[in-house]
Design an enzyme around this catalytic site. Structure first.
Site, PDB file in Angstrom:
ATOM      1  N   HIS A  87       0.859  -1.191   0.000  1.00  0.00           N
ATOM      2  CA  HIS A  87       0.000   0.000   0.000  1.00  0.00           C
ATOM      3  C   HIS A  87       0.888   1.232   0.000  1.00  0.00           C
ATOM      4  O   HIS A  87       1.920   1.261   0.653  1.00  0.00           O
ATOM      5  CB  HIS A  87      -0.894  -0.002   1.246  1.00  0.00           C
ATOM      6  CG  HIS A  87      -2.070   0.912   1.113  1.00  0.00           C
ATOM      7  ND1 HIS A  87      -3.283   0.485   0.626  1.00  0.00           N
ATOM      8  CD2 HIS A  87      -2.220   2.225   1.389  1.00  0.00           C
ATOM      9  CE1 HIS A  87      -4.132   1.497   0.615  1.00  0.00           C
ATOM     10  NE2 HIS A  87      -3.512   2.578   1.071  1.00  0.00           N
ATOM     11  N   ARG A 173     -12.228  12.990   4.392  1.00  0.00           N
ATOM     12  CA  ARG A 173     -10.903  13.631   4.514  1.00  0.00           C
ATOM     13  C   ARG A 173     -10.451  14.180   3.162  1.00  0.00           C
ATOM     14  O   ARG A 173      -9.820  15.227   3.087  1.00  0.00           O
ATOM     15  CB  ARG A 173      -9.883  12.624   5.045  1.00  0.00           C
ATOM     16  CG  ARG A 173     -10.090  12.300   6.523  1.00  0.00           C
ATOM     17  CD  ARG A 173      -9.242  11.111   6.944  1.00  0.00           C
ATOM     18  NE  ARG A 173      -7.849  11.296   6.687  1.00  0.00           N
ATOM     19  CZ  ARG A 173      -7.043  10.361   6.172  1.00  0.00           C
ATOM     20  NH1 ARG A 173      -7.503   9.149   5.885  1.00  0.00           N
ATOM     21  NH2 ARG A 173      -5.772  10.609   5.972  1.00  0.00           N
ATOM     22  N   SER A 188      -6.038   4.754   8.684  1.00  0.00           N
ATOM     23  CA  SER A 188      -6.749   4.468   7.442  1.00  0.00           C
ATOM     24  C   SER A 188      -6.095   3.291   6.718  1.00  0.00           C
ATOM     25  O   SER A 188      -6.753   2.317   6.337  1.00  0.00           O
ATOM     26  CB  SER A 188      -6.735   5.722   6.556  1.00  0.00           C
ATOM     27  OG  SER A 188      -7.048   5.419   5.224  1.00  0.00           O
ATOM     28  N   LYS A 192      -7.435  -0.993   6.825  1.00  0.00           N
ATOM     29  CA  LYS A 192      -7.733  -1.731   5.573  1.00  0.00           C
ATOM     30  C   LYS A 192      -6.837  -2.953   5.449  1.00  0.00           C
ATOM     31  O   LYS A 192      -7.281  -4.036   5.106  1.00  0.00           O
ATOM     32  CB  LYS A 192      -7.460  -0.845   4.349  1.00  0.00           C
ATOM     33  CG  LYS A 192      -8.522   0.183   4.065  1.00  0.00           C
ATOM     34  CD  LYS A 192      -8.376   0.762   2.664  1.00  0.00           C
ATOM     35  CE  LYS A 192      -7.273   1.780   2.524  1.00  0.00           C
ATOM     36  NZ  LYS A 192      -7.512   3.066   3.134  1.00  0.00           N
TER      37      LYS A 192
HETATM   38  N1  URA Z   1      -3.892   5.870   1.651  1.00  0.00           N
HETATM   39  C1  URA Z   1      -4.905   5.499   2.471  1.00  0.00           C
HETATM   40  O1  URA Z   1      -5.448   4.404   2.322  1.00  0.00           O
HETATM   41  N2  URA Z   1      -5.279   6.321   3.443  1.00  0.00           N
HETATM   42  C2  URA Z   1      -4.704   7.522   3.649  1.00  0.00           C
HETATM   43  O2  URA Z   1      -5.102   8.218   4.550  1.00  0.00           O
HETATM   44  C3  URA Z   1      -3.661   7.919   2.785  1.00  0.00           C
HETATM   45  C4  URA Z   1      -3.272   7.067   1.793  1.00  0.00           C
END
Ligand code: URA
Length: 462
Positions: A87, A173, A188, A192
Site C-alpha cells: 500500500h 478527509r 486508514s 484496511k
Molecule cells: N492511503 C490510504 O489508504 N489512506 C490515507 O489516509 C492515505 C493514503
C-alpha cells in the site's frame, strides 16, 4: 456491546485544545459515525483537530482497531499460500498497484488488495481500475475471498462489509483538507490492510513535496507508526521510502495510468523510475511471502544476504513479465471482476479517450531542475480526474502525460507534456498548471528513488 457516545462537541473541543480522548471514546465515535449517528461535519472538525494536535499511541491504537472492527475481514482459513499486499501513502502518477497485484499473483502469492479512491491531489487505485470498462471494485466479501483463492488476486474497495468506517472517513478527509496527519493516514491504511488477512505487508511511504507527509523525518515516523501497528497485531510490515518530489512515470490520470501500467506488464518500453520503484516493492513482497518480511539485518542474516535475496526475487519478477505470465494474470483478474479483458491486449481500443489532446511545448531552452507533483495532481483533479466534493464523478479519460523530467535539457519547442481534456478551456487551464509546475535552473531537485528501508528492527539507507 455498543460504546457510550458522549456529546460530540465536547470531544471535538477536547481534541482541539490538545487533550487525548478517554479510553472508549474513539471507538464510540467510529461506531456512531459508521451507524450514521455522528454527522460528517462533526467528524471533519474532529479530523482537523487531529491534523493539528495528533493522537497519542493509545488513541491511535483504539482508532485503528475501531475502524477495523467497523466491518468484517477477509478470512483465509486453511489457505496454505502466503498473502502479501502493498500500500502506498499516496502519490501522483503512482500506478504500481496495478502492476504488482497480477505480477505477484503470477509468482504464486495471494494478493487480496483493498485500495482507496483519489485522495487530495493524489490518484487512487480504485478510480484507476474503474477506467477499465465494466471493472467492479465493490465485491461482496465472500466473492472477494473466493476469487483471491481461485486466481491469486483480488482488487477491491472498502464496502459496507469491510472497513466501512474508512470508506466514509476517507471520502470525507479527501474533501475537507484533513489528509495530512500521521495518525489518520496510519489508521486508514492499517485498518484496511489488517482486514485483508495478510501474512505480510509492504508499504510504499512517499517522501517529497508531493507526499502527504513531505519531510523525510516525518515520513520515517509515519513508516514506524504503521510498522508498529502491524507488529502489535501480528502482521509483519516492511516499508520503503520512495521519492514523490516528482510524479512517478509519465502518465497522471486514470485511464492513462492503466495504459502505462499495461506497458510495463507487456514488457514494452516504459519509464525507468516506474520500473525501479515497482520492482523494488515487488521484490520486498516476494521476499516477505517467503517469510522474510519484518526482518532487519539482525533477524534475517547479513544485509548482503538480504540484498541477494531481493535481487533474486527481482530477477524472478522480471522473468514473469518477460514470459507474459504477469500479463495473463492481469487479464484473468480483469475478467474475474467484470472488466473487459481485451484491455490487456488492446488498451488503445478499450480504454476511454478524452476528446481534446493538447501538446505543451517549451517556450525556452534550458535544464529542468524541478517538476512539482502536487500542482500537477491538482491539475488532474481540475480536469475531472479527481474529486473536489464527495459526490463528484470522475472522468477516467482525462489527465496529463508529463514528458519532462528533472535533469532533462530541453530546447525551445520540445514537448513538455500532453494534456488529455474534455474541453479546450480545460486544456488551457491545465497547460498553465504544467508550466507553473516545471522549473528551470542548474540544481536538480530529485531525491533518490528508493532511499530507505524500514523494518521493526530499524532503518537502513539504501
Ligand atoms: N492511503 C490510504 O489508504 N489512506 C490515507 O489516509 C492515505 C493514503
Amino acid at each position: 456491546m455498543r460504546a457510550d457516545l458522549p456529546p460530540v462537541p465536547a470531544l471535538i473541543e477536547r481534541k482541539r485544545d490538545g487533550f487525548p480522548l478517554a479510553p472508549g471514546q474513539w471507538r464510540a465515535l467510529i461506531e456512531g459515525y459508521t451507524a450514521g449517528r455522528v454527522p460528517d461535519y462533526q467528524l471533519s472538525a474532529l479530523c482537523m483537530a487531529v491534523v493539528f494536535r495528533g493522537l497519542d499511541p493509545a488513541e491511535l491504537a483504539e482508532l485503528t482497531d475501531a475502524m477495523l472492527a467497523s466491518g468484517d475481514r477477509l478470512r483465509f482459513d486453511g489457505e496454505p499460500r502466503p498473502r502479501v499486499d502493498k500500500h502506498s501513502t499516496g502519490g501522483v502518477g503512482d500506478k504500481t498497484s496495478l502492476i504488482l497485484t497480477p505480477l505477484l499473483a503470477a509468482a504464486g502469492v495471494v494478493v487480496p488488495m483493498m485500495s482507496g479512491r483519489g485522495l487530495g491531489h493524489t490518484g487512487g487505485t480504485l478510480d484507476k481500475l474503474e477506467a477499465i470498462p465494466g471493472f467492479r471494485t465493490n465485491l461482496p466479501l465472500a466473492d472477494a475471498v473466493t476469487q483471491a483463492r481461485r486466481i491469486g488476486a483480488v482488487m477491491l474497495g472498502q464496502t459496507e462489509e469491510v472497513c466501512p468506517a474508512d470508506k466514509r472517513l476517507y471520502a470525507l478527509r479527501d474533501v475537507s483538507g484533513t489528509v495530512p496527519a500521521i495518525p489518520l493516514i496510519s489508521a486508514s491504511i492499517m485498518s484496511k490492510k489488517l482486514a485483508e488477512g495478510l501474512t505480510a505487508l509492504v508499504l510504499d511511504v512517499k517522501v517529497g513535496s508531493g507526499a502527504f507527509i513531505p519531510e523525510e523525518v516525518r515520513a520515517l515516523e509515519l513508516a514506524r507508526t504503521m510498522i508498529g501497528l502491524g507488529a502489535a497485531r501480528g502482521c509483519p510490515v516492511v516499508a520503503l521510502l520512495t521519492a514523490m518530489d516528482r510524479p512517478l512515470g509519465v502518465a497522471c490520470g486514470n485511464a492513462l495510468e492503466v495504459r502505462e501500467a499495461l506497458a510495463m506488464l507487456r514488457g514494452e518500453p516504459c519509464p525507468a523510475d516506474l520500473v525501479e520503484v515497482t520492482l523494488a516493492l515487488g521484490a520486498e513482497m516476494l521476499v516477505a511471502a517467503e517469510g522474510g518480511a519484518g526482518q532487519g539485518p539482525g533477524a534475517g542474516g547479513t544485509r548482503r544476504a538480504e540484498r541477494e535475496r531481493r535481487a533474486a526475487a527481482r530477477a524472478r519478477l522480471e522473468a514473469l513479465i518477460a514470459s507474459g505470465a504477469a500479463l495473463d494474470a492481469f487479464r484473468t483478474l480483469v475478467a474475474a471482476q467484470g472488466g473487459d479483458p481485451r484491455v490487456a491486449d488492446e488498451p488503445e481500443q478499450v480504454l476511454p479517450r478524452a476528446p481534446v489532446v493538447h501538446e505543451v511545448r517549451a517556450h525556452a531552452g534550458g535544464m529542468i531542475c524541478e517538476v512539482a507533483p502536487k500542482p500537477l495532481g491538482l491539475a488532474v483533479v481540475a480536469l475531472g480526474g479527481g474529486r473536489s466534493r464527495v459526490e463528484d464523478r470522475i472522468d477516467p479519460a482525462v489527465g496529463i502525460e508529463l514528458r519532462a523530467r528533472p535533469g532533462d535539457t530541453l530546447a525551445r519547442g520540445d514537448l513538455l507534456a500532453t494534456i488529455h481534456a474534455r474541453t479546450p478551456a480545460d486544456a488551457e487551464a491545465a497547460e498553465a498548471a504544467v508550466r507553473a509546475a516545471i522549473r528551470y535552473g542548474d540544481e536538480v531537485v530529485a531525491r533518490p528513488l528508493v532511499s530507505h528501508r524500514v523494518t521493526v528492527e530499524g532503518v537502513e539507507r539504501l
